[in-house]
Design a protein around this motif. Structure first.
Motif, short mmCIF file in Angstrom:
data_model
loop_
_atom_site.label_atom_id
_atom_site.label_comp_id
_atom_site.label_asym_id
_atom_site.label_seq_id
_atom_site.Cartn_x
_atom_site.Cartn_y
_atom_site.Cartn_z
N THR A 48 33.56 74.67 -31.36
CA THR A 48 32.90 75.89 -30.91
C THR A 48 31.75 76.24 -31.84
O THR A 48 31.81 75.95 -33.04
CB THR A 48 33.88 77.07 -30.86
N GLN B 65 29.15 79.63 -32.58
CA GLN B 65 28.94 81.04 -32.28
C GLN B 65 27.78 81.56 -33.12
O GLN B 65 27.70 81.28 -34.32
CB GLN B 65 30.21 81.84 -32.57
N SER C 89 30.29 89.78 -35.72
CA SER C 89 30.99 88.73 -36.47
C SER C 89 31.56 89.33 -37.74
O SER C 89 31.18 90.42 -38.16
CB SER C 89 30.05 87.57 -36.79
N ASP D 261 39.77 88.17 -31.81
CA ASP D 261 39.03 86.91 -31.65
C ASP D 261 38.12 86.64 -32.84
O ASP D 261 37.91 85.48 -33.22
CB ASP D 261 38.22 86.93 -30.36
N LYS D 262 37.56 87.68 -33.43
CA LYS D 262 36.71 87.49 -34.61
C LYS D 262 37.50 86.86 -35.75
O LYS D 262 36.97 86.01 -36.49
CB LYS D 262 36.13 88.83 -35.06
N SER E 28 40.55 85.14 -35.36
CA SER E 28 41.10 83.85 -34.97
C SER E 28 40.05 82.75 -35.00
O SER E 28 40.39 81.57 -35.07
CB SER E 28 41.72 83.95 -33.58
N HIS E 29 38.79 83.11 -34.96
CA HIS E 29 37.73 82.11 -35.08
C HIS E 29 37.75 81.46 -36.46
O HIS E 29 37.35 80.30 -36.61
CB HIS E 29 36.37 82.77 -34.82
N HIS E 30 38.22 82.18 -37.48
CA HIS E 30 38.27 81.66 -38.85
C HIS E 30 39.69 81.31 -39.29
O HIS E 30 39.86 80.60 -40.28
CB HIS E 30 37.68 82.68 -39.82
N THR F 54 43.17 80.03 -37.28
CA THR F 54 43.68 79.66 -35.97
C THR F 54 45.12 80.10 -35.73
O THR F 54 45.55 80.16 -34.58
CB THR F 54 43.57 78.14 -35.78
#
Length: 449
Positions: free
Chosen positions: A37, A39, A49, A86-87, A89-91, A93
């Motif tokens: 992904t 972003q 972010s 989501d912000k 979980s992007h960093h 998992t």
């Protein structure tokens, strides 16, 4: 030119192969999009972010994070919760989000103590934290508290007119103590007359502007505490050096006579010259991340004495147009070089550290002002950020720094009248004319064939 049947078949085969390769590339790109992904946040202050401190904190969290969100069937609220998680979980998992409708599961909501729609329950490493604020600052602070396995107790001395961490008066530290609690740092008070020892679970001792002298026995208790290599935050005030003199001499620090006055404050609309400004900070762990200026109402200058057992570094210094005024602060005042007054910049804060034989570092901070953390002035400039950073540095929480709240300056676009006219004419006349001319040129070119 006539194309042979063999050439026609070759072209057809070529088209089929190209189509298959094109579809294969599209399929490969679709598969890669599920594996990787990318972003990009183009907002003015990257409000969509995570900030760097939040990302650094997530890298230190080795256990999974579970988030239960108790939200009714409100699409806007649930979307806001999902976007926030989501912000993160992007960093990281291994963050899981579970949406629970408290109307359907009232028993579970009651058991968790849910009192607000959209309240979050965060679980990490066997510990639990509830959260009602849906923003990065609150969520990261909650993760900090969960990650902080040790109980942090900041102990404030009382009984001699010191600032009260539970008080609501203008000069007390009630608001600051609440901010410490939000960081997972508990505070309590102790009167050495009632309890002639400092608790062993004390991570930091705060002595904030005592008004009367300590007894000899109390000084001995504080010296024994410091002899063990433990942390201290010492806050003084102008012309109040006598109660702190036994401790400042031990730390080889001297409070200069007079009050720091700063002529620069007039530029910012501050008429009181005793308000000192600090606009630049040294490259120190406690201050290097600060950007905004801090305000110190009525500060005392500090100087180092000789033969100090500590490594001392200036932490806070005023501007060049400041000096220590020893006379009455009224009417027209100016620096008098023939007196004990000292010309700026004036150091109003020192950071002391010393390592023992076990390489354990003792950290101490001495400041010539206590008002900057009071209920009245805590919200000025970077005062709150500075105070929290000092506590975290003294507690050896070097990686736990304050997460700034993000504003949204780019939600509106201001356009001058001239540019509004240009945009209007462009969309009404220029673009249609460009399309018409392009169409005519294409029509004439085809007509000539």
């Amino acid at each position: 030119m006539k194309i042979s049947r063999k050439a026609h078949q070759f072209i057809r085969l070529q088209n089929v192969v190209f189509t298959l390769l094109f579809l294969g590339v599209l399929g490969l790109l679709a598969w890669l999009s599920t594996q990787y992904t990318a972003q990009f946040d183009w907002t003015a202050n990257s409000r969509n972010s995570l900030s760097t401190p939040s990302i650094q904190l997530l890298k230190q969290l080795t256990h999974p994070i579970e988030v239960d969100a108790y939200a009714t069937e409100n699409d806007i609220l649930r979307q806001q919760i999902s976007e926030l998680i989501d912000k993160y979980s992007h960093h990281k998992t291994d963050i899981t989000l579970t949406l629970i409708n408290p109307d359907i599961r009232p028993d579970q909501a009651r058991e968790e103590g849910i009192t607000a729609d959209g309240e979050l329950v965060i679980r990490y490493n066997g510990k639990r934290e509830s959260l009602q604020q849906l923003n990065e600052q609150a969520f990261t602070n909650a993760l900090q508290r969960l990650a902080n396995s040790d109980q942090r107790w900041v102990v404030f001395l009382t009984g001699h007119g010191e600032r009260n961490p539970a008080g609501h008066s203008n000069y007390d530290f009630g608001l600051f103590a609440n901010e410490l609690k939000n960081k997972g740092i508990n505070s309590q008070t102790i009167n050495l007359m009632d309890t002639p020892s400092i608790p062993n679970n004390t991570s930091l001792l705060v002595i904030a502007d005592p008004q009367v002298n300590y007894l000899a026995g109390e000084i001995d208790v504080i010296k024994q505490y410091l002899a063990k290599g433990r942390a201290l935050l010492l806050l003084g005030e102008p012309n109040q050096s006598e109660p702190l003199k036994p401790l400042t001499e031990l730390l080889t620090i001297q409070l200069l006579p007079g009050t720091v006055v700063d002529a620069t404050t007039q530029v910012f609309g501050i008429d009181d010259p005793t308000f000192a400004l600090v606009t630049a900070y040294p490259n120190h762990l406690a201050t290097k991340h600060l950007k905004a200026m801090s305000l110190f109402p009525g500060a005392a200058g500090l100087s180092l004495l000789a033969n100090s057992p500590y490594q001392a570094a200036p932490l806070l210094s005023t501007l060049e147009r400041s000096w220590t005024e020893t006379g009455d602060i009224e009417g027209q005042i100016q620096f008098d070089p023939d007196t004990d007054e000292k010309q700026g910049p004036i150091t109003i804060g020192y950071a002391l550290n010393k390592k023992d034989d076990n390489t354990k570092e003792q950290r101490i901070i001495v400041l010539g002002d206590a008002d900057f953390l009071s209920n009245t002035f805590l919200g000025n400039g970077a005062n709150l950020d500075l105070g929290l950073s000092l506590i975290q540095w003294l507690n050896h929480d070097d990686s736990f720094i304050d997460i700034p709240a993000k504003t949204a300056p780019d939600t509106t676009l201001e356009i001058s009248q001239q540019w509004s006219l240009i945009f209007g004419l462009g969309f009404l006349f220029l673009l249609p004319a460009l399309f018409i001319v392009s169409g005519l040129l294409i029509w004439l070119k085809r007509k000539k064939r």
